[in-house]
Each structure stands twice: as C-alpha cells, then as structure tokens.
Design a protein around this motif. Structure first.
Motif, PDB file in Angstrom:
ATOM      1  N   GLU A   1      19.340 -39.765  41.891  1.00 51.29           N
ATOM      2  CA  GLU A   1      20.111 -39.107  42.958  1.00 51.29           C
ATOM      3  C   GLU A   1      21.046 -40.061  43.689  1.00 51.29           C
ATOM      4  OE1 GLU A   1      17.571 -36.797  45.550  1.00 51.29           O
ATOM      5  OE2 GLU A   1      16.384 -36.125  43.839  1.00 51.29           O
ATOM      6  N   THR A   2      20.671 -41.345  43.733  1.00 52.45           N
ATOM      7  CA  THR A   2      21.462 -42.311  44.508  1.00 52.45           C
ATOM      8  C   THR A   2      21.716 -43.569  43.682  1.00 52.45           C
ATOM      9  OG1 THR A   2      19.491 -43.441  45.323  1.00 52.45           O
ATOM     10  CG2 THR A   2      20.285 -41.561  46.643  1.00 52.45           C
ATOM     11  N   VAL A   3      22.599 -44.412  44.197  1.00 51.09           N
ATOM     12  CA  VAL A   3      22.876 -45.696  43.543  1.00 51.09           C
ATOM     13  C   VAL A   3      21.594 -46.529  43.486  1.00 51.09           C
ATOM     14  CG1 VAL A   3      24.187 -47.865  43.731  1.00 51.09           C
ATOM     15  CG2 VAL A   3      25.325 -45.691  44.154  1.00 51.09           C
ATOM     16  N   ASN A   4      20.766 -46.421  44.532  1.00 49.46           N
ATOM     17  CA  ASN A   4      19.482 -47.154  44.533  1.00 49.46           C
ATOM     18  C   ASN A   4      18.602 -46.749  43.357  1.00 49.46           C
ATOM     19  OD1 ASN A   4      20.288 -48.414  46.810  1.00 49.46           O
ATOM     20  ND2 ASN A   4      18.948 -47.292  48.214  1.00 49.46           N
ATOM     21  N   ASP A   5      18.644 -45.455  43.016  1.00 47.71           N
ATOM     22  CA  ASP A   5      17.863 -44.980  41.869  1.00 47.71           C
ATOM     23  C   ASP A   5      18.346 -45.642  40.579  1.00 47.71           C
ATOM     24  OD1 ASP A   5      16.400 -43.285  43.502  1.00 47.71           O
ATOM     25  OD2 ASP A   5      17.703 -41.559  43.131  1.00 47.71           O
ATOM     26  N   ILE A   6      19.661 -45.834  40.487  1.00 47.05           N
ATOM     27  CA  ILE A   6      20.216 -46.486  39.284  1.00 47.05           C
ATOM     28  C   ILE A   6      19.787 -47.953  39.260  1.00 47.05           C
ATOM     29  CG2 ILE A   6      22.337 -47.187  38.065  1.00 47.05           C
ATOM     30  CD1 ILE A   6      23.669 -44.660  39.094  1.00 47.05           C
ATOM     31  N   GLN A   7      19.808 -48.581  40.442  1.00 46.52           N
ATOM     32  CA  GLN A   7      19.430 -50.002  40.500  1.00 46.52           C
ATOM     33  C   GLN A   7      17.963 -50.224  40.152  1.00 46.52           C
ATOM     34  OE1 GLN A   7      21.053 -50.661  44.374  1.00 46.52           O
ATOM     35  NE2 GLN A   7      23.057 -51.258  43.574  1.00 46.52           N
TER      36      GLN A   7
ATOM     37  N   SER B   1      25.372 -28.249  37.020  1.00 53.59           N
ATOM     38  CA  SER B   1      26.269 -28.449  38.166  1.00 53.59           C
ATOM     39  C   SER B   1      25.972 -29.735  38.933  1.00 53.59           C
ATOM     40  CB  SER B   1      26.216 -27.237  39.103  1.00 53.59           C
ATOM     41  OG  SER B   1      24.882 -26.966  39.454  1.00 53.59           O
ATOM     42  N   LYS B   2      24.700 -30.187  38.925  1.00 55.56           N
ATOM     43  CA  LYS B   2      24.405 -31.456  39.627  1.00 55.56           C
ATOM     44  C   LYS B   2      25.084 -32.618  38.914  1.00 55.56           C
ATOM     45  CE  LYS B   2      19.793 -30.555  41.462  1.00 55.56           C
ATOM     46  NZ  LYS B   2      18.390 -30.761  41.082  1.00 55.56           N
ATOM     47  N   ALA B   3      24.934 -32.635  37.593  1.00 49.43           N
ATOM     48  CA  ALA B   3      25.524 -33.720  36.801  1.00 49.43           C
ATOM     49  C   ALA B   3      27.051 -33.667  36.874  1.00 49.43           C
ATOM     50  CB  ALA B   3      25.051 -33.634  35.352  1.00 49.43           C
ATOM     51  N   ARG B   4      27.609 -32.457  36.789  1.00 49.32           N
ATOM     52  CA  ARG B   4      29.074 -32.317  36.826  1.00 49.32           C
ATOM     53  C   ARG B   4      29.631 -32.636  38.207  1.00 49.32           C
ATOM     54  NH1 ARG B   4      29.325 -26.517  35.226  1.00 49.32           N
ATOM     55  NH2 ARG B   4      31.481 -26.642  35.938  1.00 49.32           N
ATOM     56  N   ARG B   5      28.864 -32.273  39.223  1.00 51.96           N
ATOM     57  CA  ARG B   5      29.288 -32.528  40.603  1.00 51.96           C
ATOM     58  C   ARG B   5      29.472 -34.031  40.862  1.00 51.96           C
ATOM     59  NH1 ARG B   5      25.610 -30.603  45.765  1.00 51.96           N
ATOM     60  NH2 ARG B   5      26.703 -31.798  47.381  1.00 51.96           N
ATOM     61  N   LEU B   6      28.541 -34.816  40.318  1.00 54.67           N
ATOM     62  CA  LEU B   6      28.596 -36.264  40.525  1.00 54.67           C
ATOM     63  C   LEU B   6      29.888 -36.874  39.978  1.00 54.67           C
ATOM     64  CD1 LEU B   6      27.010 -38.690  41.662  1.00 54.67           C
ATOM     65  CD2 LEU B   6      26.015 -38.999  39.398  1.00 54.67           C
ATOM     66  N   LEU B   7      30.415 -36.298  38.891  1.00 59.35           N
ATOM     67  CA  LEU B   7      31.649 -36.828  38.300  1.00 59.35           C
ATOM     68  C   LEU B   7      32.820 -36.689  39.274  1.00 59.35           C
ATOM     69  CD1 LEU B   7      31.355 -35.369  34.671  1.00 59.35           C
ATOM     70  CD2 LEU B   7      30.316 -37.435  35.603  1.00 59.35           C
ATOM     71  N   TYR B   8      32.775 -35.673  40.131  1.00 62.31           N
ATOM     72  CA  TYR B   8      33.820 -35.476  41.150  1.00 62.31           C
ATOM     73  C   TYR B   8      33.522 -36.286  42.411  1.00 62.31           C
ATOM     74  CZ  TYR B   8      35.544 -31.431  38.481  1.00 62.31           C
ATOM     75  OH  TYR B   8      36.066 -30.613  37.503  1.00 62.31           O
ATOM     76  N   GLU B   9      32.247 -36.273  42.826  1.00 62.58           N
ATOM     77  CA  GLU B   9      31.886 -36.892  44.110  1.00 62.58           C
ATOM     78  C   GLU B   9      31.863 -38.411  44.045  1.00 62.58           C
ATOM     79  OE1 GLU B   9      29.109 -33.735  46.534  1.00 62.58           O
ATOM     80  OE2 GLU B   9      28.121 -35.331  45.428  1.00 62.58           O
ATOM     81  N   ASP B  10      31.320 -38.936  42.951  1.00 63.69           N
ATOM     82  CA  ASP B  10      31.169 -40.392  42.864  1.00 63.69           C
ATOM     83  C   ASP B  10      31.322 -40.867  41.426  1.00 63.69           C
ATOM     84  OD1 ASP B  10      30.550 -43.048  43.218  1.00 63.69           O
ATOM     85  OD2 ASP B  10      28.827 -42.674  44.535  1.00 63.69           O
ATOM     86  N   PRO B  11      32.575 -40.831  40.918  1.00 66.25           N
ATOM     87  CA  PRO B  11      32.789 -41.221  39.516  1.00 66.25           C
ATOM     88  C   PRO B  11      32.326 -42.647  39.222  1.00 66.25           C
ATOM     89  CG  PRO B  11      34.900 -40.848  40.666  1.00 66.25           C
ATOM     90  CD  PRO B  11      33.816 -40.373  41.567  1.00 66.25           C
ATOM     91  N   LYS B  12      32.381 -43.509  40.253  1.00 63.79           N
ATOM     92  CA  LYS B  12      31.979 -44.909  40.050  1.00 63.79           C
ATOM     93  C   LYS B  12      30.472 -44.997  39.756  1.00 63.79           C
ATOM     94  CE  LYS B  12      32.743 -49.291  42.257  1.00 63.79           C
ATOM     95  NZ  LYS B  12      32.767 -49.886  43.554  1.00 63.79           N
ATOM     96  N   MET B  13      29.705 -44.216  40.511  1.00 62.57           N
ATOM     97  CA  MET B  13      28.254 -44.191  40.282  1.00 62.57           C
ATOM     98  C   MET B  13      27.960 -43.606  38.895  1.00 62.57           C
ATOM     99  SD  MET B  13      25.378 -42.193  42.529  1.00 62.57           S
ATOM    100  CE  MET B  13      23.881 -41.578  41.761  1.00 62.57           C
ATOM    101  N   ALA B  14      28.691 -42.545  38.538  1.00 61.43           N
ATOM    102  CA  ALA B  14      28.519 -41.931  37.217  1.00 61.43           C
ATOM    103  C   ALA B  14      28.772 -42.961  36.122  1.00 61.43           C
ATOM    104  CB  ALA B  14      29.455 -40.739  37.067  1.00 61.43           C
ATOM    105  N   ASP B  15      29.868 -43.717  36.272  1.00 64.26           N
ATOM    106  CA  ASP B  15      30.193 -44.738  35.267  1.00 64.26           C
ATOM    107  C   ASP B  15      29.105 -45.801  35.153  1.00 64.26           C
ATOM    108  OD1 ASP B  15      32.633 -44.005  34.031  1.00 64.26           O
ATOM    109  OD2 ASP B  15      33.751 -44.578  35.823  1.00 64.26           O
ATOM    110  N   GLN B  16      28.546 -46.165  36.304  1.00 68.76           N
ATOM    111  CA  GLN B  16      27.506 -47.197  36.314  1.00 68.76           C
ATOM    112  C   GLN B  16      26.313 -46.762  35.452  1.00 68.76           C
ATOM    113  OE1 GLN B  16      26.349 -48.190  40.340  1.00 68.76           O
ATOM    114  NE2 GLN B  16      24.836 -49.683  39.653  1.00 68.76           N
TER     115      GLN B  16
END
Length: 340
Positions: free
Chosen positions: A102-108, A162-177
């Motif tokens: 859900e968040t950048v912290n989750d990715i980290q 829609s959650k996954a697609r929404r992220l591409l609009y809201e935070d493409p940088k996080m999606a790319d990470q």
C-alpha cells in the motif's frame, strides 16, 4: 538429445512437418491423475514446492494427452513470495495475499528475490528433464511484472484492478519502483530455470487487457522488454491476454513467439507480426463441444494461421471442468489435420 523438437523449431520460425501443440494449464485440474496427487497433499502450494511431485504432474499431460511440450507445474506468484510477500491459494477462489503493498514503506520491506529462494522450481525442472529423457522440450515460465504487481497491490484477482490501476495515476514513481524490483527478480528466476534445463520460456501477462494502451506501453511492455532483452539463451513467448492493440509494439519486443487470446484475429495478426511465431488461439469453450465441433474449430484455426510459423494452443488456459477426452481429441485433431 530431443526426440521431438517441433515446438523449438516452430519458435525459431523453421518449417515443421506438422504443427506442434500444447495447452496452457495442461498440467492440472482436468486430469484425474493430477487430482489424485493433489488430494494426497495439504494443498496447491505443497504441490508447487515439492519438486518430485511437481515433476510428476508436469509429465502427466505428455503421457496422457500427447502434447509436444511439458510446462513446469508452478505458479506465477512464487515471485512475490520470494520477494517477501506471501500468498495463500484459497480453494475455489484463487490466490489471496493476507498483506498487500500500500505504501512506499511496504515496498522497502521487500527485496529483489534471491534466485536460490526458488530452488524447488529449478529442482522440479531438472527432475522433469531427466525423466522425460528428451521426449519433449520443457517450458519454464513467469508472470509479467504488471500482472504480478496487480496481485501484490490488490491482494488477489479483481474485476476492475482499480487499486493497481489507480496507483499508476497517483504515484507512477512508486509503481516503477515495485515493477523494477519484480522485473529484476524475474530475470534472475528465469535465468536459473534455463540453467536447470528449461528449453523455452513463456511470460504470462494475464491482466494486460485491463490497462489503457499508453499505460500498457509504459508500465507493462517496458518491463517485459527488459526481461526479453536480458535473456537470449532460449526462445521466449509473450502472452498478453486482451492487449490486442499492443500487437504492433510486440513486434519490437525481443521475443520469438507471441501468444494470442481467442478474441484476436490470426489473419490480421499475421500481417502485423511478420517476424514472430504465433501461438494460440482456440476458445477454451470450444472443447465443451462435440467431437465434430472441435474438429471443425481446429480445422478453421489451422487454416487461419496457415503460411506463418505457428504453435497450436488455446487462447487461454484449459478450463478445469473440461473433459480430458475432448482435450486429447483436440490435440489429435491438430496432429492429424496439420501433418504434411
């Protein structure tokens, strides 16, 4: 030495004495022999993670159905698991992630998968390879980064993603990470499948069709291309379900074969993908029909792909309640109708 290398020759664009045929999801629920193995275990994941048994169910369709390739019995979600996000396989519902990203912290909190964490898959491939003893090639596979990303964000399948697609609009940088981490994990994973003996690979982009074309180029094909560019040891097939508009772009991706779903028109696709082998694309529901119906549909399909390097398959995985005898009949029809 491979006794039957039809599928590899077709993938390389060479002429073959008949059309090779295999099926997505051929190792699995349609076969009573598979269910017998599966029912003796705690669940799907135990089967995936037990190399001897995964090899056994991988070989079953070669023995029972007469397909021209074995695809290793595994799951695309072993990648997020190796990255630190575990999944469960819920009976009759499909995959479920108790925790999602859900968040950048989750990715980290995740890591690029260490290929050795997936050694049970490589072991299953090498056992399969040894037991097949050159009868047919072994196909290894992975999910496309966008499809894996969708599961990690949504926590399971979805009607809209829609959650996954929404992220591409809201935070493409996080999606790319996250997509970059999945891509790097997948490259290491596929390279190790080749070392274990995979003769060819398939990338499954099951949820390709939910994205608008610009996003598909930007958040899916870009990463699929990275994987294809990193691997040149064996032929790669890309199957982007529902992404008919991306076919002209797929012409430039470094893969040998493009898989088509049943909504795509082979006659049109042949002119777009002149340099690729095509794979597909019978509607899996055609196998519910009578033998006469199956034969007619198979004949039509073979005619539609005629004159182009081609591997026969369905336009998606075989459905679990399909009669194995009908599946076998389809395979026999391909062999009979395409022999020169």
């Amino acid at each position: 030495m491979l006794k039957n290398d039809l599928i590899l020759r077709a993938a390389r664009g060479e002429k073959t004495e008949r059309t090779p045929v295999w099926l997505m999801r051929q190792a699995g629920r349609i076969l009573p022999e598979y269910r017998a193995v599966r029912n003796s275990l705690s669940g799907f994941k135990e089967l995936v993670e037990t190399p001897e048994l995964a090899a056994e169910v991988t070989i079953q369709p070669v023995d029972i159905l007469g397909v021209d390739a074995a695809i290793i019995f595994s799951d695309i979600l072993v990648i997020p698991e190796a990255m630190g996000l575990t999944y469960e396989m819920v009976e009759k519902k499909g995959p479920h992630f108790p925790k999602t990203v859900e968040t950048v912290n989750d990715i980290q909190a995740l890591k690029v998968a260490d290929p050795t964490d997936l050694s049970y898959v490589y072991e299953a491939i090498s056992i399969t390879k040894k037991e097949l003893n050159g009868r047919v090639p072994v196909i290894g596979f992975a999910g496309a980064p966008w499809t894996i990303f969708s599961y990690m964000i949504e926590g399971g399948g979805s009607k809209t993603f829609s959650k996954a697609r929404r992220l591409l609009y809201e935070d493409p940088k996080m999606a790319d990470q996250l997509l970059e981490m999945i891509t790097q994990s997948t490259i290491g994973y596929l390279k190790n499948q080749i070392k274990a003996g995979a003769d060819m690979l398939q990338i499954f982009d099951s949820w390709a069709g939910v994205l608008p074309p610009k996003h598909y180029s930007r958040f899916s094909l870009k990463y699929i291309s990275q994987i294809c560019d990193a691997i040149d040891e064996v032929p790669i097939t890309v199957f982007a379900k529902g992404a008919w508009w991306a076919l002209p772009e797929l012409a430039n991706v470094n893969c040998r074969t493009v898989g088509l779903d049943w909504n795509m028109n082979p006659k049109e696709v042949k002119s777009i993908l002149t340099g690729k082998t095509l794979q597909g694309n019978l509607d899996p529901c055609a196998l519910y029909g009578s033998e006469a119906t199956i034969k007619e549909a198979t004949k039509q399909m073979l005619e539609d792909f005629e004159g182009h390097p081609y591997i026969a398959n369905l336009g998606h995985g075989v459905y679990p309640d399909t009669d194995p005898n009908k599946v076998k009949y389809f395979i026999e029809c391909v062999k009979e109708l395409s022999s020169h």
